[in-house]
Design an enzyme around this catalytic site. Structure first.
Site, mmCIF file in Angstrom:
data_model
loop_
_atom_site.group_PDB
_atom_site.id
_atom_site.type_symbol
_atom_site.label_atom_id
_atom_site.label_comp_id
_atom_site.label_asym_id
_atom_site.label_seq_id
_atom_site.Cartn_x
_atom_site.Cartn_y
_atom_site.Cartn_z
ATOM 1 N N ASP A 153 0.865 -1.170 0.000
ATOM 2 C CA ASP A 153 0.000 0.000 0.000
ATOM 3 C C ASP A 153 0.913 1.235 0.000
ATOM 4 O O ASP A 153 2.141 1.146 0.142
ATOM 5 C CB ASP A 153 -0.963 -0.010 1.189
HETATM 6 C C1 BGC Z 1 -5.016 3.157 -0.014
HETATM 7 C C2 BGC Z 1 -5.168 2.112 -1.080
HETATM 8 C C3 BGC Z 1 -4.999 2.717 -2.447
HETATM 9 C C4 BGC Z 1 -3.659 3.413 -2.508
HETATM 10 C C5 BGC Z 1 -3.344 4.011 -3.863
HETATM 11 C C6 BGC Z 1 -3.784 4.004 -0.204
HETATM 12 O O1 BGC Z 1 -3.772 5.084 0.652
HETATM 13 O O2 BGC Z 1 -4.979 2.532 1.243
HETATM 14 O O3 BGC Z 1 -6.408 1.476 -0.964
HETATM 15 O O4 BGC Z 1 -5.114 1.728 -3.424
HETATM 16 O O5 BGC Z 1 -3.635 4.455 -1.541
HETATM 17 O O6 BGC Z 1 -4.077 5.114 -4.163
#
Ligand code: BGC
Length: 773
Positions: free
Chosen positions: A294
């Site tokens: 993530d």
């Molecule tokens: C979120 C994810 C997301 C990623 C990319 C993160 O802050 O937890 O779910 O896919 O950002 O945007």
């Protein structure tokens, strides 16, 4: 080593021949995806420097969207230098084509990039938020929504989506429950499969499918106190039985990638947790795609306190992480870690191979621009057909919570006052994580009613109140272009205007609740009521004595005891997507009979949380159905045990009567199946869809089992006065669970079967599972 583009081109060319062989070998199910592309991938790896290898493991963002603290730096230059494996959240096909050209023509090896995006519930034609989608219980529609999302995203240059999110959650304080499928393991597993199928289709290399990414692995939905990014601590037996199965379902459906979660699992951050990412995911479950972190999760491992930047980056790689989102930990530290002997080249190569394999699977080596067709972007996105489907899906996801004296559906005549801060808030209709949606184009409630029934009904509007008394809280809940312009008038002036408008109407439609960013990432709440200023407005509207319909916007279960006591009709519309106003109008006026049912329990108050239907019995259960307090039983002094609305609950404009529950055998052996049937009669005045739910209780087992578990459901249309017999088959396989040793077992014994309209049903039969075969 100096290699020019013609070398990689000729490599790619040679690979085309191999590709054909590879395709044939893919027919043999024993060969994994990794193996089927292995020789092609190896031949590229052999050409790569360590910098280029680490580049493939680096996933910066273009900078449009940032969710963490860091932004990626100097991306174009990095691409030229071969230091980027993919990019995400780039919002234009022209731009993607341009960036892909840099990678293919200006980097030494010309390896194409992955383009990811959070296409969570639609691209431009936006579907309801996932929690709402799950409330439709309609797998066909959910798959269709994912299919359309993939078509629109792939026509816009995207080849990889960060969806589905399948984190089970029982805590509505956590804002991201809006992005998941609710509290139930069985239902979430079915949805995971439908979405992966919808996104990836039959052929991942087709130009209208995208690779899916199941997230957030694992247990992200169980942060302590519902506080975002908080610690998770859970027994293995709960993980295996309740939280892990939806991720596993996505793997079984062939999901191409997995995103590791921010939280720790058993004291080790998921991104650096070898047990999770290798032993369980790859060895036990057989996953052979790639794992992406993530956003800045590697960098954040430092703050979890498990090492410095070098150490955590090495730990993440060795644990089984392949692609580093934004941290640049792999890019900046692994060369040194390799020189120091901390990281082996074979571990780096393994990760690189997985990224290259994904690129082969997507067909990017055949045609790096296959998702960059400018004509498709013009003709296949936000089409009236796709928008119609988004509207239809939205109507199926709304949940009618109350409808006293059949106030709904409304008549298409007279005057309606649409009052509340969400009445004209187009930019909030799509809800959280709607990255590509043109927010301002979404249809507001006022606009939707005007356009659908405006020729027959006079529609008036007043704002009535701001979103919240607290300006600072309002600002925090209206980020990312989703502002609900703060009205400069005093609360009293707003209220007076609303009452003036209301006095001219036959019916009041109060459009209240949360704004889009009141839920979603980093939107935990400790008070789950409708904001007080809106409650005050609602009270004043009720005091007019006119009929009031509450159209409730919510990204999570809210506490609605007061509203349930005082408002005659409540339609929970969640955040319905780009076609919100049309879909709301369809349901309010009865063109569509509501058929959604809750996939998360609605508590009476925050103190009841975590609250979920499939809890354990305890040694001192409270067995009186009136919810009366009993000393030394498992209950509260100040609130009854039952929630306000249970899991599976939702009304219709018609009524259904269940009878004649039958089971064809009272005892089965391990290899046998049982048929359960029930008659469902439509006893009301409208045709309607009912979600018939089947729950099972394993009465005695070697470990404690839930009081009820959903094991089957069917959504069926039953015409007025019609009776349908609904059949379910239960096999011994459905009765399996993980025991104390985490073996997936079937234990003989007695089982109770409940069938009904929600998890509170008492219509019950039973059978015995014997050990005979
Ligand atoms: C979120 C994810 C997301 C990623 C990319 C993160 O802050 O937890 O779910 O896919 O950002 O945007």
């Amino acid at each position: 080593m100096k290699v020019n583009k013609s070398i990689i081109r000729s490599t790619t060319f040679c690979l085309v021949t191999l590709f054909i062989l590879g395709c044939n070998s893919e027919k043999n199910s024993k060969i994994s995806i990794e193996e089927s592309y292995a020789s092609k991938v190896d031949s590229i790896i052999q050409l790569m420097t360590i910098e280029e290898k680490l580049g493939q493991l680096n996933l910066p963002t273009d900078g449009d969207i940032t969710t963490g603290t860091s932004k990626s730096s100097d991306v174009a230059k990095q691409i030229e230098e071969g230091k980027v494996g993919g990019l995400f959240n780039v919002k234009s096909v022209e731009k993607i084509r341009e960036i892909q050209t840099i990678a293919v023509q200006q980097s030494r090896l010309g390896i194409p990039l992955l383009f990811g995006m959070d296409v969570i519930h639609g691209y431009k034609s936006t579907f309801p938020i996932p929690l709402a989608l799950s409330s439709s219980w309609n797998m066909e529609l959910i798959e269709k929504a994912a299919r359309i999302s993939a078509q629109e995203a792939s026509a816009s240059g995207i080849n990889w989506t960060f969806s589905p999110m399948v984190d089970i959650s029982r805590d509505p304080r956590w804002g991201r429950v809006s992005e998941g499928n609710g509290e139930d393991t069985h239902l979430a597993g079915k949805i995971a499969k439908a979405m992966v199928k919808g996104y990836q289709g039959e052929d991942l290399a087709a130009n209208n499918t995208v690779m899916a990414c199941v997230k957030h692995f694992a247990l992200y939905g169980a942060p302590e106190a519902g506080k975002e990014y908080n610690t998770v601590d859970m027994s293995r037996i709960r993980m295996y039985n309740e939280y892990l199965p939806p991720y596993k379902a996505a793997i079984e459906a062939g999901v191409g990638s997995v995103m590791s979660s921010f939280n720790e699992v058993d004291g080790v951050p998921a991104t650096g947790n070898k047990w999770l990412l290798t032993d369980l995911l790859r060895e036990e479950w057989g996953f052979d795609g790639f794992v992406v972190t993530d956003y800045t999760a590697i960098e954040e491992m430092q703050y979890h306190g498990v090492g410095n930047f070098h150490e955590v980056s090495a730990q993440a790689l060795k644990a089984g992480t392949d692609l580093d989102m934004v941290s640049e930990g792999f890019l900046k530290t692994l060369k040194k870690s390799h020189e120091d002997g901390v990281v082996k080249m074979k571990d780096i190569d393994k990760a690189v191979a997985r990224i290259l394999t994904a690129k082969f699977q997507l067909g990017l080596f055949d045609d790096p621009y296959k998702y960059c067709d400018l004509n498709r972007a013009k003709s296949e996105v936000y089409t009236s057909e796709n928008r119609d489907m988004a509207r239809r899906v939205a109507t199926e996801s709304m949940v009618l919570l109350k409808n006293e004296d059949q106030l709904l559906p409304l008549k298409k005549s007279g005057t309606i006052a649409v009052i509340g801060p969400l009445a004209v808030a187009s930019n909030n209709m799509a809800g959280t994580w709607s990255v590509a949606t043109d927010q301002e184009k979404s249809i507001s409630v006022f606009e939707g009613l005007q356009q659908t029934v405006g020729d027959r009904v006079t529609i008036l509007h007043a704002k009535g109140s701001n979103l919240d008394y607290d300006l600072e809280l309002e600002k925090r809940a209206t980020l990312f272009g989703k502002t609900i312009t703060r009205d400069g008038r005093t609360d009293k002036q707003l209220l007076d205007e609303a009452l003036r408008v209301a006095s001219q109407a036959d019916v009041i439609v109060a459009t209240l609740g949360e704004s889009a960013e009141f839920s979603g990432e980093s939107s935990s709440r400790t008070n789950l009521g409708i904001p007080q200023v809106q409650k005050d407005l609602l009270k004043a509207l009720l005091e007019t004595g006119k009929p009031v319909v509450l159209v409730l916007f919510a990204g999570r279960p809210l506490t609605l005891v007061e509203e349930n006591d005082t408002v005659p009709a409540i339609l929970n519309v969640w955040f319905p997507g780009s076609e919100a106003g049309f879909a709301i109008s369809d349901v309010l006026f009865g063109d569509v009979n509501p058929s959604g049912k809750l996939t998360m329990t609605f508590p009476r108050n925050v103190g009841q949380i975590p609250i979920y239907y499939n809890h354990k019995n305890t040694g001192r259960p409270l067995n009186n159905s009136e919810g009366k307090f009993e000393k030394y039983k498992s209950n509260y002094l100040d609130v009854r045990n039952e929630p306000l609305y249970p899991f599976g609950y939702g009304l219709s404009y018609t009524t259904f009567e269940y009878s004649n529950l039958k089971i064809d055998k009272t005892s089965i052996g391990m290899d046998e199946e049982i048929n359960v049937s029930v008659d469902v009669k439509n006893t009301g005045n409208y045709d309607g869809k009912e979600i018939v739910q089947l729950y099972i209780r394993d009465v005695v087992a070697s470990v404690t089992r839930p009081v009820k578990e959903l094991k089957g459901f069917q959504k069926i249309l039953i015409k007025k006065d019609e009776t349908k017999t609904v059949n379910f088959t239960i096999s011994a396989e459905d009765l399996k669970f993980y025991n104390y040793n985490l073996d997936f077992v079937i234990e003989p014994g007695d089982f109770e079967v409940f069938v009904g309209e929600n998890s509170n049903t008492n219509l019950k039969t039973s059978f015995r599972l014997t050990s005979r075969n």
